[in-house]
Write an enzyme that holds these catalytic residues in place. Structure first.
Site: not given
Length: 426
Positions: A18, A41, A122, A87, A36, A262, A333
């Site tokens: 995102v 990363r 979220t 989240t 981050d 999600c 994930r």
């Protein structure tokens, strides 16, 4: 308090699926810091590489005003912050807000008067104002709507989707005051070509996000249950869905595994809030139970088909094509493929996984599974098509079947092959 676009300095907290596309889009127009805590990363992005494959090296290079950093001091120069941390859910399917807490603590330490903080992660309705804002206020010594302002703009990133990109997806926005909401909407509108929808409140925007995936989860659960019924009837689910789909308002959902960050997670944020308020959701949790059980259902169907061909599960060899939670994407994930592996191993099967999109080291680290790059032909009692990667589609029936022994079981979860090509499918 007035807000000025010509003094905008963007800070993105979290550079995953995102955050990175946001950082790139804003970094093309405004001074932007992509922050981050993962040093590896940040290092790869600073070198022009994105292991998630969401942004190409050319896209990263195009963001001429973007700087990647692990140093909180770099965030202090910003005045418009966007939080894009994960989240997930924890034990008992309860929201795990630790990443959100840490991001809020980081911003609380650098927040200045007049700054704006927008959350995209979220959450359940109310989380921004009830959970995040108190952290910001405590650590900054400032007060929301007097000294700083808050907004919520739900992310709608679809990993691996090269057609629906950030600028071409309509953006929902909101703010803690009417003036802040207008400014937040203007900021996003400057990079979103599809336009924006300004919600009346932060809670409305939060609720809109969490029900987007809840609606999909419930609909997929319905067709998963239908698939289990049609299997008992002895008819092909896809044929039924194609026939029903000739009606103009029939929704084109398909059965399958529901993993990812999600659809398999967001409903629990809504049910958590509902239960806090004394309401026990029925349909949402029923759908979650059905979808969470699909890996076990697939495994049981595979074993039944093995036994019908006189293949003993004990010491059998199984090849699963695909580990990612969705096609043409390196994201593992919450993949439900590992649940199939675990269930088949209880029968004594030896399972290999092949996935050209997945980093073998990540697969071992996250799930303790080893990937095979080049499965040996004629070696497997079962071949399961679990993910519809283009590479598997291009193989076709003949080459996929070639992985198996003469009497192997070919089980197609994703309808990758025609119904006549597989021994069974959802």
């Amino acid at each position: 308090m007035s807000f000025e676009m010509n003094n905008l300095k963007i800070g993105i907290v979290g550079l995953g699926y995102v955050g990175l596309p946001l950082a790139v889009e804003f970094g093309r127009k405004y001074p932007t810091v992509g922050f981050d805590v993962n040093e590896k990363r940040v290092a790869e992005l600073s070198q022009g590489r994105d292991s998630t494959l969401e942004c190409s090296s050319e896209e990263l290079a195009s963001a001429s005003q973007l700087k990647f950093s692990v140093d909180k001091a770099d965030l202090a120069a910003c005045n418009f912050y966007i939080v894009t941390v994960p989240t997930p859910i924890g034990d008992g399917n309860r929201p795990l807000l630790t990443p959100l807490r840490r991001a809020s603590e980081t911003l609380g330490e650098v927040l200045q008067k007049g700054d704006i903080v927008v959350y995209e992660s979220t959450v359940y309705p109310g989380a921004t104002e009830e959970f995040c804002v108190p952290i910001l206020e405590e650590l900054s010594g400032l007060k929301m709507d007097d000294d700083f302002f808050v907004g919520y703009s739900p992310e709608r990133i679809n990993p691996g989707d090269k057609e629906h990109r950030l600028p071409s997806i309509l953006k929902v926005t909101s703010g803690s005051t009417p003036e802040a909401a207008d400014f937040i909407d203007t900021v996003y509108g400057s990079i979103i070509t599809a336009g924006t929808h300004k919600a009346s409140s932060i809670k409305v925007a939060e609720a809109a996000k969490v029900i987007e995936n809840t609606q999909r989860d419930v609909n997929i659960a319905l067709v998963n249950e239908l698939a289990m019924i049609f299997e008992r009837v002895g008819i092909d689910t896809e044929e039924v869905l194609k026939a029903a789909g000739t009606k103009w308002n029939f929704l084109p959902f398909r059965p399958g595994l529901v993993g990812g960050h999600c659809i398999g997670v967001d409903p629990y944020y809504l049910t958590y809030k509902a239960q806090q308020l004394g309401y026990n959701p029925q349909m949402i949790l029923a759908g979650r139970r059905i979808n969470d059980n699909m890996a076990n259902y697939v495994s049981s169907q595979v074993v039944k088909k093995m036994l019908s061909k006189r293949i003993h599960p004990l010491d059998s060899r199984v090849l699963i094509l695909g580990l990612a939670f969705k096609e043409n994407c390196p994201d593992v994930r919450n993949t439900k493929v590992v649940d199939i592996v675990a269930e088949l191993e209880t029968y004594g099967a030896n399972v290999d996984i092949c996935d050209p999109w997945i980093n073998a080291e990540e697969a071992r680290h996250e799930y303790g599974v080893n990937l095979v790059d080049d499965p040996q032909a004629g070696s497997y009692d079962v071949v399961i098509i679990a993910v519809a990667h283009d590479q598997f589609r291009e193989l076709g029936e003949q080459r996929i079947r070639a992985y198996g022994k003469e009497a192997c079981v070919l089980y197609d979860i994703k309808y990758l092959l025609p119904a006549s090509a597989s021994d069974d499918r959802l």
